[in-house]
Design a protein around this motif. Structure first.
Motif, short mmCIF file in Angstrom:
data_model
loop_
_atom_site.label_atom_id
_atom_site.label_comp_id
_atom_site.label_asym_id
_atom_site.label_seq_id
_atom_site.Cartn_x
_atom_site.Cartn_y
_atom_site.Cartn_z
N GLY A 1 0.79 -1.22 0.00
CA GLY A 1 0.00 0.00 0.00
C GLY A 1 0.83 1.27 0.00
O GLY A 1 0.43 2.27 0.59
N GLY A 2 2.00 1.22 -0.61
CA GLY A 2 2.86 2.40 -0.67
C GLY A 2 3.62 2.69 0.62
O GLY A 2 4.28 3.70 0.73
N LYS A 3 3.52 1.80 1.60
CA LYS A 3 4.22 1.98 2.88
C LYS A 3 5.26 0.88 3.05
O LYS A 3 5.10 -0.22 2.55
N ARG A 4 6.29 1.19 3.82
CA ARG A 4 7.39 0.25 4.07
C ARG A 4 7.42 -0.07 5.56
O ARG A 4 7.51 0.84 6.39
N TYR A 5 7.35 -1.37 5.88
CA TYR A 5 7.34 -1.81 7.27
C TYR A 5 8.55 -2.70 7.55
O TYR A 5 8.81 -3.65 6.81
N TYR A 6 9.23 -2.41 8.64
CA TYR A 6 10.35 -3.24 9.06
C TYR A 6 9.82 -4.57 9.59
O TYR A 6 8.85 -4.60 10.34
N MET A 7 10.46 -5.68 9.19
CA MET A 7 10.06 -6.99 9.70
C MET A 7 11.09 -7.57 10.67
O MET A 7 10.76 -7.85 11.81
N PHE A 8 12.32 -7.78 10.22
CA PHE A 8 13.34 -8.37 11.06
C PHE A 8 14.71 -8.17 10.44
O PHE A 8 14.83 -7.75 9.29
N SER A 9 15.74 -8.52 11.21
CA SER A 9 17.13 -8.49 10.73
C SER A 9 17.76 -9.84 11.01
O SER A 9 17.35 -10.55 11.93
N GLN A 10 18.76 -10.16 10.22
CA GLN A 10 19.52 -11.38 10.47
C GLN A 10 20.95 -11.17 10.00
O GLN A 10 21.24 -10.25 9.25
N SER A 11 21.84 -12.04 10.45
CA SER A 11 23.23 -11.96 10.04
C SER A 11 23.35 -12.14 8.53
O SER A 11 22.54 -12.84 7.92
N PHE A 12 24.36 -11.51 7.96
CA PHE A 12 24.55 -11.56 6.53
C PHE A 12 24.84 -12.98 6.07
O PHE A 12 25.62 -13.70 6.67
N SER A 13 24.19 -13.38 5.00
CA SER A 13 24.43 -14.64 4.31
C SER A 13 24.40 -14.33 2.82
O SER A 13 23.42 -13.73 2.34
N LYS A 14 25.44 -14.71 2.11
CA LYS A 14 25.51 -14.37 0.69
C LYS A 14 24.33 -14.92 -0.10
O LYS A 14 23.76 -14.23 -0.95
#
Length: 82
Positions: free
Chosen positions: A21-34
């Motif tokens: 709907g034109g909005k951006r919501y943060y969900m989660f973060s995780q360690s970098f994995s290629k």
């Protein structure tokens, strides 16, 4: 309406966002994995996740894709409650 998953990479972490709907919501973060970064690098539609066919090729990617629907439901629930 096309729902989309986007990521950003910062400080060796990948941050996941749900666009709807034109909005951006943060969900989660995780360690970098290629593998995870490469899959989501250009964004993915919600439909692409439900049609994912490469299970068991990359366990880290599998685990990430499995948890995204739970976060999407949470974001939608919180948005409708607000």
């Amino acid at each position: 309406m096309r729902n989309k998953i986007e990521i950003t990479k910062k400080n060796n972490k990948i941050h996941f966002y749900f666009l709807t709907g034109g909005k951006r919501y943060y969900m989660f973060s995780q360690s970098f994995s290629k593998g995870v970064y490469e899959f989501f690098r250009n964004g993915r539609s919600e439909a692409e996740l439900y049609n994912y066919k490469l299970w068991h090729k990359n366990p880290r990617l599998d685990k990430t894709i499995e948890k995204i629907p739970m976060y999407i439901r949470y974001v939608i629930k919180e948005e409708t409650a607000a």
